[in-house]
Design an enzyme around this catalytic site. Structure first.
Site, short mmCIF file in Angstrom:
data_model
loop_
_atom_site.label_atom_id
_atom_site.label_comp_id
_atom_site.label_asym_id
_atom_site.label_seq_id
_atom_site.Cartn_x
_atom_site.Cartn_y
_atom_site.Cartn_z
N GLU A 82 -12.35 26.35 -40.17
CA GLU A 82 -11.85 26.72 -41.50
C GLU A 82 -10.88 27.89 -41.43
OE1 GLU A 82 -16.31 25.66 -42.08
OE2 GLU A 82 -15.00 26.44 -40.50
N CYS A 95 -20.26 27.91 -42.38
CA CYS A 95 -21.36 28.85 -42.14
C CYS A 95 -21.45 29.88 -43.26
CB CYS A 95 -21.21 29.53 -40.78
SG CYS A 95 -19.68 30.48 -40.61
N CYS A 134 -17.66 31.55 -42.98
CA CYS A 134 -16.52 30.75 -43.44
C CYS A 134 -16.63 30.45 -44.93
CB CYS A 134 -16.44 29.45 -42.66
SG CYS A 134 -15.98 29.70 -40.92
N ALA A 136 -26.09 2.28 -11.77
CA ALA A 136 -25.52 0.97 -11.47
C ALA A 136 -26.60 0.12 -10.82
CB ALA A 136 -24.31 1.11 -10.55
N ARG A 160 -13.13 14.62 -9.53
CA ARG A 160 -11.91 14.53 -8.73
C ARG A 160 -11.05 13.31 -9.03
NH1 ARG A 160 -16.45 13.46 -6.25
NH2 ARG A 160 -16.74 11.55 -5.03
N GLU A 217 -27.97 10.96 -13.01
CA GLU A 217 -27.32 9.90 -12.25
C GLU A 217 -28.20 9.33 -11.14
OE1 GLU A 217 -23.33 10.45 -10.99
OE2 GLU A 217 -22.68 11.38 -12.85
N THR A 234 -36.25 9.44 -10.44
CA THR A 234 -35.92 10.52 -11.37
C THR A 234 -35.58 9.97 -12.74
OG1 THR A 234 -35.08 11.88 -9.54
CG2 THR A 234 -34.38 12.49 -11.76
#
Length: 323
Positions: free
Chosen positions: A27, A57, A66, A136, A189, A265, A270
């Site tokens: 804002e 806020c 704001c 995957a 990367r 991943e 896990t």
């Protein structure tokens, strides 16, 4: 992530977004743009509508409220996408505006705004990061070879997409078996973007220090049962009990480190730990056309399929927990 647009007579006269934690909110930036671009800004603002994705806020935090700024400039109309669940704000910003005579509309494109800030909302409401499971698997449901060696399943397009996902989240977690087999860098990367923080579970600290996870390129959390301390960019966090509530302990520690989102991943064990604990918000599963016939079985997750996308020869399923 918050955006604001100020409209007068059907035209956008100012816009802004929250660019950095601790700095000016959306804002503020939108109002400042109006003031900078329009000589008659004060009179325009008094006839304008400000659209904001998240409730303004009403408290002094890193920046002033704001809601007070909107009232100061006498903007008569405020359209809010969704309320802020943060205790210091929740409904208070909208209420302050209404008490000042502002016309407030709440809930426009609410689902889209909730989706935009799902990580922040999860952290505030559940005191843990937003959790994305990623793996995957072969067509016949295998995750990796049984002998612990590395064997790629996903194709090059999928790998690049995963790197893009990493750039969008705070942290990436793998288990010891995956770290040993793949020696992953867990960076971005293959795309342009920022590298996430890294995390690994290594109960007895058996991972070689020569592995990429210990290259000090980025802060890396090592959850273990042996020690706590900091060595270079490796942050060792001791968890006394690895057999019970391990996902909960990990998530609490990451929450304390202000991690808002986490990609898990692997490995299969896990991932399944978090699934069994019902601690996940999204699963992204690549299925390749290969048939192995044997190997480590892929995790099993039940939920609602949101998307089914072809990524080269791979099929990508995006799944959310069933409510």
């Amino acid at each position: 992530m918050v955006g604001a647009v100020i409209v007068y007579d059907g035209l956008i006269i100012g816009e802004g977004y929250h660019q950095k934690y601790g700095e000016a909110h959306a804002e503020v930036n939108a109002i400042n743009e109006v003031l900078a671009k329009h000589p008659d800004a004060p009179s325009l603002l008094k006839k304008a509508t400000i659209y904001v994705t998240l409730e303004p806020c009403a408290h002094f935090g890193k920046t002033p409220p704001c809601a007070d700024l909107i009232i100061k400039h006498q903007i008569p109309n405020v359209v809010i996408g969704c309320l802020d669940p943060f205790d210091s704000v929740n409904g208070k910003g909208a209420e302050r505006l209404k008490q000042a005579g502002v016309n407030v509309t709440i809930g426009v494109l609410e689902q889209e705004c909730l989706e935009l800030n799902k990580r922040f909302f999860t952290k505030v409401k559940k005191q843990r990061p937003y959790i994305i499971l990623k793996w995957a698997q072969t067509q016949d449901g295998f995750f990796s070879p049984e002998d612990g060696t590395q064997k790629w399943i996903s194709n090059d397009y999928a790998k690049q997409l995963v790197h893009q996902w990493r750039s969008e989240e705070d942290c990436v977690l793998v288990g010891k078996r995956t770290a040993l087999a793949d020696n992953p860098q867990l960076n971005v990367r293959l795309v342009n973007g920022r590298n996430p923080l890294r995390a690994v579970t290594d109960k007895n600290l058996e991972l070689p220090k020569s592995h990429h996870l210990f290259d000090n390129s980025v802060k890396t959390f090592v959850f273990n049962q042996k020690k706590s301390g900091i060595e270079g960019n490796s942050y060792y966090i001791e968890i006394e009990d690895f057999e019970h509530f391990l996902p909960q302990y990990i998530l609490y520690q990451l929450y304390l480190q202000d991690v808002q989102s986490l990609i898990i991943e692997g490995g299969a064990k896990t991932l399944q730990l978090f699934i069994d604990a019902n601690l996940w918000d999204e699963a992204r599963i690549f299925t390749a056309p290969d048939f192995w016939g044997t190997g480590v079985k892929a995790p099993f997750v039940k939920g609602k399929i949101l998307k089914n996308i072809h990524v080269g020869s791979n099929q990508l399923h995006i799944i959310k927990p069933a409510k």
